[in-house]
Design an enzyme around this catalytic site. Structure first.
Site, PDB file in Angstrom:
ATOM      1  CB  SER A   6     -12.109  26.716  -4.595  1.00 25.72           C
ATOM      2  OG  SER A   6     -11.802  27.674  -4.371  1.00 25.72           O
ATOM      3  CG  HIS A  29      -9.499  23.949  -2.836  1.00 27.72           C
ATOM      4  ND1 HIS A  29      -8.752  22.629  -3.574  1.00 27.72           N
ATOM      5  CD2 HIS A  29      -9.132  24.718  -4.100  1.00 27.72           C
ATOM      6  CE1 HIS A  29      -7.635  23.169  -3.783  1.00 27.72           C
ATOM      7  NE2 HIS A  29      -8.115  24.391  -4.459  1.00 27.72           N
ATOM      8  CG  ASP A  31      -7.771  28.008  -4.976  1.00 29.89           C
ATOM      9  OD1 ASP A  31      -6.649  26.942  -5.352  1.00 29.89           O
ATOM     10  OD2 ASP A  31      -9.019  27.648  -5.293  1.00 29.89           O
ATOM     11  CG  MET A  33      -3.574  32.058  -6.393  1.00 32.91           C
ATOM     12  SD  MET A  33      -4.990  33.139  -7.258  1.00 32.91           S
ATOM     13  CE  MET A  33      -5.808  31.275  -7.469  1.00 32.91           C
ATOM     14  CG  HIS A  62      -4.257  23.974  -5.945  1.00 34.85           C
ATOM     15  ND1 HIS A  62      -5.600  24.662  -6.365  1.00 34.85           N
ATOM     16  CD2 HIS A  62      -3.401  24.514  -6.110  1.00 34.85           C
ATOM     17  CE1 HIS A  62      -4.600  24.549  -7.106  1.00 34.85           C
ATOM     18  NE2 HIS A  62      -3.424  25.021  -7.703  1.00 34.85           N
ATOM     19  CG  MET A  64      -1.784  28.030  -8.406  1.00 37.84           C
ATOM     20  SD  MET A  64      -3.784  27.815  -8.293  1.00 37.84           S
ATOM     21  CE  MET A  64      -4.347  27.905  -6.396  1.00 37.84           C
ATOM     22  CG  MET A 133      -4.393  22.725 -11.951  1.00 34.73           C
ATOM     23  SD  MET A 133      -5.517  23.393 -10.838  1.00 34.73           S
ATOM     24  CE  MET A 133      -5.983  24.565 -11.739  1.00 34.73           C
ATOM     25  CG  ASP A 171      -8.782  23.239  -8.455  1.00 30.91           C
ATOM     26  OD1 ASP A 171      -9.857  23.955  -8.263  1.00 30.91           O
ATOM     27  OD2 ASP A 171      -7.879  23.856  -7.805  1.00 30.91           O
TER      28      ASP A 171
HETATM   29  C1  DX5 Z   1      -8.147  27.901 -10.234  1.00 33.70           C
HETATM   30  C2  DX5 Z   1      -8.411  27.710  -8.634  1.00 33.70           C
HETATM   31  C3  DX5 Z   1      -9.501  26.782  -8.456  1.00 33.70           C
HETATM   32  C4  DX5 Z   1     -10.575  27.491  -8.275  1.00 33.70           C
HETATM   33  C5  DX5 Z   1     -11.868  27.143  -8.831  1.00 33.70           C
HETATM   34  O1  DX5 Z   1      -6.811  28.701 -10.277  1.00 33.70           O
HETATM   35  O2  DX5 Z   1      -6.937  26.583  -8.812  1.00 33.70           O
HETATM   36  O3  DX5 Z   1      -9.438  26.654  -6.794  1.00 33.70           O
HETATM   37  O4  DX5 Z   1     -11.299  28.636  -6.893  1.00 33.70           O
HETATM   38  O5  DX5 Z   1     -12.868  27.641  -8.713  1.00 33.70           O
HETATM   39  P1  DX5 Z   1     -13.574  27.390  -9.629  1.00 33.70           P
HETATM   40  O6  DX5 Z   1     -14.709  26.215  -9.540  1.00 33.70           O
HETATM   41  O7  DX5 Z   1     -14.911  27.915  -9.832  1.00 33.70           O
HETATM   42  O8  DX5 Z   1     -13.455  27.308 -11.274  1.00 33.70           O
HETATM   43 ZN    ZN Z   2      -7.043  25.226  -6.425  1.00 34.84          ZN
END
Ligand code: DX5
Ligand code: ZN
Length: 218
Positions: A6, A29, A31, A33, A62, A64, A133, A171
């Protein structure tokens, strides 16, 4: 067994270079948001388009975000090779998955720790991957929730019943300490943010994670 580092834990001022550090991984990956579905804000379509232009490996987006009906297909068009929406945010998850596939990407559905998978099992024919998750979505660097492993096993069982090749991704808090129990439960795609980008040699961290799960088969 695939590793998807990620970039949430990468240096956002140098994303091209940061992608180069994980060129040996299977996916990058990303993220996304929106400060509504989760209490954090990261990046959107223009940045995904820019990443797709320079990434040496496919993008695993991903989302969110709220309103995946509207946005998810656009992330496929922007260059996401896999696009994951959260079922909690979707009014019509079947349609979202179909629209992602129609836009040319692999379609994936994510479930938060408090969300049961069972009501969505009938959506499996529309999906290429299910994301379980293992933290509350929103931030990197949180503690792994081992209590989600029964859900991973439940999804694996459902995939087995249904047939076809549907990947199961975990994840959140995935590291050298926690990745093996994920594989044992049935996961085959592993997202790791801080465990990879927190390491001095990110590529070596990817190799180490892959070696830990390399022997497992489902
Ligand atoms: C959290 C994200 C993850 C995050 C994981 O909401 O979806 O992808 O980056 O980070 P680590 O591996 O540090 O938990
Ligand atoms: Zn993620």
């Amino acid at each position: 067994m695939q590793i998807s580092p990620s970039i949430l834990s990468a240096d956002f001022a140098n994303l091209e270079r940061e992608l180069g550090r994980i060129a040996n991984a299977d996916w990058a990956h990303v993220d996304v948001m929106d400060a509504h579905f989760v209490p954090n804000l990261t990046l959107g379509l223009p940045v995904v388009e820019a990443l797709a232009r320079v990434s040496p490996i496919p993008l695993d987006c991903h989302l969110m975000i709220e309103d995946p009906e509207r946005w998810a297909p656009m992330y496929a068009e922007a260059g996401g090779d896999s696009v994951t929406f959260h079922v909690e945010a979707a009014r019509d998850p079947r349609q979202v998955a179909r629209d992602i596939r129609a836009a040319g990407a692999r379609a994936a559905m994510a479930v938060k720790p408090g969300t049961d998978f069972a009501p969505y099992e009938e959506l499996l024919p529309e999906l290429d991957m299910v994301l379980v998750m293992t933290v509350e979505p929103g931030f990197g660097g949180q503690s792994f929730m081992a209590d989600q492993m029964p859900k991973v096993a439940q999804v694996r069982e459902a995939v087995r019943r249904h047939g076809g090749e549907i990947w199961i991704q975990v994840d959140g808090g995935v590291s050298a300490k926690t990745i093996e129990q994920c594989a044992e439960a049935g996961a085959d795609v592993f997202v790791a943010g801080s465990a990879v980008y927190g390491a001095e040699d990110a590529a070596a961290a990817v190799n180490e994670l892959r070696a830990l799960v390399g022997e497992h088969t489902h």
